[in-house]
Design an enzyme around this catalytic site. Structure first.
Site, PDB file in Angstrom:
ATOM      1  N   ARG A 181       0.807  -1.232   0.000  1.00 27.11           N
ATOM      2  CA  ARG A 181       0.000   0.000   0.000  1.00 27.11           C
ATOM      3  C   ARG A 181       0.838   1.279   0.000  1.00 27.11           C
ATOM      4  NH1 ARG A 181      -4.426   0.383   3.548  1.00 27.11           N
ATOM      5  NH2 ARG A 181      -4.296  -1.819   4.105  1.00 27.11           N
ATOM      6  N   GLY A 182       2.173   1.104   0.128  1.00 31.07           N
ATOM      7  CA  GLY A 182       3.023   2.287   0.109  1.00 31.07           C
ATOM      8  C   GLY A 182       3.297   2.845   1.485  1.00 31.07           C
ATOM      9  N   LEU A 187       3.416   1.492   5.886  1.00 33.45           N
ATOM     10  CA  LEU A 187       3.324   0.339   6.792  1.00 33.45           C
ATOM     11  C   LEU A 187       2.152   0.503   7.763  1.00 33.45           C
ATOM     12  CD1 LEU A 187       7.156  -0.058   7.421  1.00 33.45           C
ATOM     13  CD2 LEU A 187       5.665  -1.648   6.166  1.00 33.45           C
ATOM     14  N   THR A 245      -1.626 -11.044   5.119  1.00 27.05           N
ATOM     15  CA  THR A 245      -2.227 -10.131   4.141  1.00 27.05           C
ATOM     16  C   THR A 245      -3.566  -9.544   4.591  1.00 27.05           C
ATOM     17  OG1 THR A 245      -2.988 -12.124   3.014  1.00 27.05           O
ATOM     18  CG2 THR A 245      -1.039 -11.029   2.102  1.00 27.05           C
ATOM     19  N   ASP A 255      -5.532 -11.272  10.466  1.00 27.04           N
ATOM     20  CA  ASP A 255      -6.912 -11.316   9.971  1.00 27.04           C
ATOM     21  C   ASP A 255      -7.153 -12.364   8.888  1.00 27.04           C
ATOM     22  OD1 ASP A 255      -7.513  -9.192  11.623  1.00 27.04           O
ATOM     23  OD2 ASP A 255      -8.244  -7.876  10.018  1.00 27.04           O
ATOM     24  N   LEU A 271      -8.691  -8.614  15.169  1.00 32.15           N
ATOM     25  CA  LEU A 271      -8.302  -7.514  16.041  1.00 32.15           C
ATOM     26  C   LEU A 271      -6.801  -7.296  15.958  1.00 32.15           C
ATOM     27  CD1 LEU A 271     -10.423  -8.417  19.192  1.00 32.15           C
ATOM     28  CD2 LEU A 271     -10.888  -6.609  17.522  1.00 32.15           C
ATOM     29  N   ALA A 272      -6.398  -6.036  16.067  1.00 25.34           N
ATOM     30  CA  ALA A 272      -4.991  -5.695  15.932  1.00 25.34           C
ATOM     31  C   ALA A 272      -4.143  -6.351  17.024  1.00 25.34           C
ATOM     32  CB  ALA A 272      -4.832  -4.181  15.981  1.00 25.34           C
ATOM     33  N   HIS A 292      -8.930   5.948  45.121  1.00 25.25           N
ATOM     34  CA  HIS A 292     -10.157   6.743  45.183  1.00 25.25           C
ATOM     35  C   HIS A 292      -9.837   8.206  44.903  1.00 25.25           C
ATOM     36  CE1 HIS A 292     -14.096   8.081  46.479  1.00 25.25           C
ATOM     37  NE2 HIS A 292     -13.502   9.033  47.175  1.00 25.25           N
TER      38      HIS A 292
END
Ligand code: FAD
Ligand code: NAI
Length: 471
Positions: free
Chosen positions: A38-39, A41, A147, A318, A325-326, A450
């Site tokens: 994608r150019g 990171l 990917t 993923d 999830l990251a 508290h």
């Protein structure tokens, strides 16, 4: 052609899974290259996901608070105006700062960054179409596929990222829509829906199921969240399915009907956000050259050590099993390098937190009530409302509750579910407790400062094995 350079490890994809694995590999002394097309990171998360959405969530919340909530706090403000272009610029600044930061970390850890699209030429060779033109190839003793994923499209609705958008369009709209319809009341639908609702759009969420929040959210918490978001102005149509959409006029016309069949109605919107889930992305990887296949949901099949049937090719993040999830990707990235270098690694999939960054936030870890019932586990539960927490009341931010689920006999924590201010930070304590096998009594007998929101966490634990003090 010159023979491809040989690395200990080649990683395809520079998202959270790929870049973390690359850094970890560099730290372990492996010769590593990471290929990203994608150019920049950071993948979905940094470029079009976690980070830009949180920038917009935070700043739209500030705007909304200043606009509607200043008077009761004794702050008189003048003419409050939205500068959408400025808000988008702030988002872009955070994204570019973080993605460049990873390039720096690559250099620091001797990771070679190859800007291009990778695909398998053979089991050890990845051919790369370079972003700046030309081709190269790189050989790996080990190869990791990372990917990622992409938005699941809605059949019959063409995404143009202007009128019919995914989350990628939703973080980049140039004006506030008058009417927005969100298809899918999961995490993306609720996060991005609340951004545009706060900025002035009339937002209607259409959800197929009987509850919002997507997979994993506890039903009681989901109900409480829906009530809060409704109070904030969002509208919900549950148990409703979208039949079709017509984009031929200025407004999109969606035909919807009750999920179990019923009268159809038309919903009109300037912008329709499609947020019905994400699916693994593995297109163009040249699997035909190495004989790898994906399952019926597009996931690459792996064993416990993230290996495909070609053992030196592994998969994380993923594009394989588990929650998208990251931080799950990040855990796997560290573990997979440990498997490669030391033959053992560790990810506890039972203790991965989920956070929805609406306001208030929703966060959970472990099992929910429906899951425990289905598994036949005898459990007890205890909860504490933020309306009884001194800090939340003082902050005029007291919607929500903390809820514990614990083993009926041993009191061991099985799940923690929170909707409330700062839930996303607070769930770290629940995750640590779960990871270490704590009981609710362990938590309830631990001193919490508290006045803090975290006292609601302690008191919910106390309410599970005994009684809370302040409620
Ligand atoms: P990705 O981040 O998708 O990275 C994969 C990368 O691989 C991409 O950059 C892609 O360009 C590259 N790539 C693909 N094919 C090739 C190829 N052939 N050659 C070279 N490069 C290739 N998760 C959270 O935990 N918290 C959040 O708050 C959160 N918010 C989100 C908000 C939105 C709007 C979205 C869409 C997602 C969000 N997520 C969040 C999910 C998170 O973004 C993903 O779980 C995470 O990015 C997964 O990381 P990954 O590395 O597996 O995949
Ligand atoms: P999701 O799985 O969270 O929610 C999708 C929702 O759409 C579900 O409630 C589902 O029942 C509903 N749905 C599915 N098909 C439908 C249809 N035809 N009509 C109406 N409703 C339908 O998916 P979402 O929100 O797209 O997000 C994708 C993934 O991205 C998440 O699962 C999560 O992994 C990740 N993400 C994480 C975030 C975070 O951690 N804060 C933020 C944003 C995304």
């Amino acid at each position: 052609a010159t023979p491809a350079e040989e690395k200990d490890l080649v990683i395809i994809g520079g998202g959270v899974a790929g870049y973390v694995a690359a850094i970890k590999a560099g730290q372990e002394g492996l010769k590593v290259a990471c290929i990203e097309k994608r150019g920049s990171l950071g993948g979905t998360c940094l470029n079009v996901g976690c980070i830009p959405s949180k920038s917009l969530l935070n700043n739209s919340h500030l705007y909304h608070t200043i606009l509607h909530d200043s008077k009761s706090r004794g702050i008189d403000v003048g003419d409050v105006k939205l500068n959408l272009a400025g808000m988008m610029k702030a988002k872009e600044t955070s994204v570019s700062g973080l993605t460049k930061g990873i390039e720096f970390l690559f250099k620091k850890n001797n990771v070679e960054y190859i800007k291009g699209t990778g695909s398998f030429a053979d089991e050890h060779t990845v051919a790369v179409n370079l972003v700046d033109g030309g081709e190269t190839s790189v050989r790996g003793k080990n190869i990791i596929i990372a990917t990622g994923s992409e938005a699941t499209p809605f059949p019959g609705l063409t995404i143009d990222e202007k009128k019919v958008i995914t989350s990628t369009g939703a973080i980049a709209l140039t004006e506030v829509p008058k009417k927005m319809v969100v298809i899918g009341g999961g995490i993306i639908g609720l996060e991005m829906g609340s951004v545009w609702s706060r900025l002035g759009a009339e937002v209607t969420v259409v959800e197929f199921l009987g509850q919002i929040g997507g997979p994993g959210m506890d039903a009681e918490i989901s109900k409480a969240t829906q009530k809060i978001l409704t109070k904030q102005g969002m509208k919900f149509k549950l148990n409703t399915k979208v039949l079709s959409g017509d984009t031929s006029s200025a407004e999109v016309a969606l035909q919807v009907e009750a999920a179990k069949g019923g009268k159809a109605e038309t919903l009109n919107a300037d912008v329709v956000l499609v947020a019905i889930g994400r699916r693994p992305y593995t297109a163009g990887l040249g699997f035909e050259n190495i004989g790898l296949e994906v399952d019926n949901r597009g996931r690459l099949v792996i064993d416990q050590e993230y290996r495909t049937k070609i053992p030196h090719i592994r998969v994380i993040g993923d594009c394989t099993f588990g929650p998208m999830l990251a931080h799950k990707a990040e855990e796997e990235a560290v573990a997979v390098i440990e498997y490669i270098t030391k033959s053992h690694g560790h990810v506890n999939y039972n203790a991965i937190p989920s956070v929805m960054y609406t306001h208030p936030e929703v966060a959970w870890v472990g099992q929910n009530e429906a899951e425990l019932k289905e598994a036949g586990v005898k459990y007890k539960s205890g909860s504490f409302p933020f309306s009884a927490n001194s800090r939340a009341k003082t902050n005029q931010d007291s919607d929500g509750l903390v809820k514990f689920l614990a083993d009926a006999e041993t009191d061991r924590i099985l799940g923690v579910h929170i909707v409330g201010p700062n839930a996303g930070e607070m769930i770290a304590e629940g995750t640590l407790a779960l990871e270490y096998g704590a009981s609710t009594e362990d938590v309830g007998r631990t001193s919490h400062a508290h006045p803090t929101l975290a006292e609601a966490f302690k008191e919910a634990a106390m309410a599970t094995y005994g009684k809370a003090i302040h409620y």
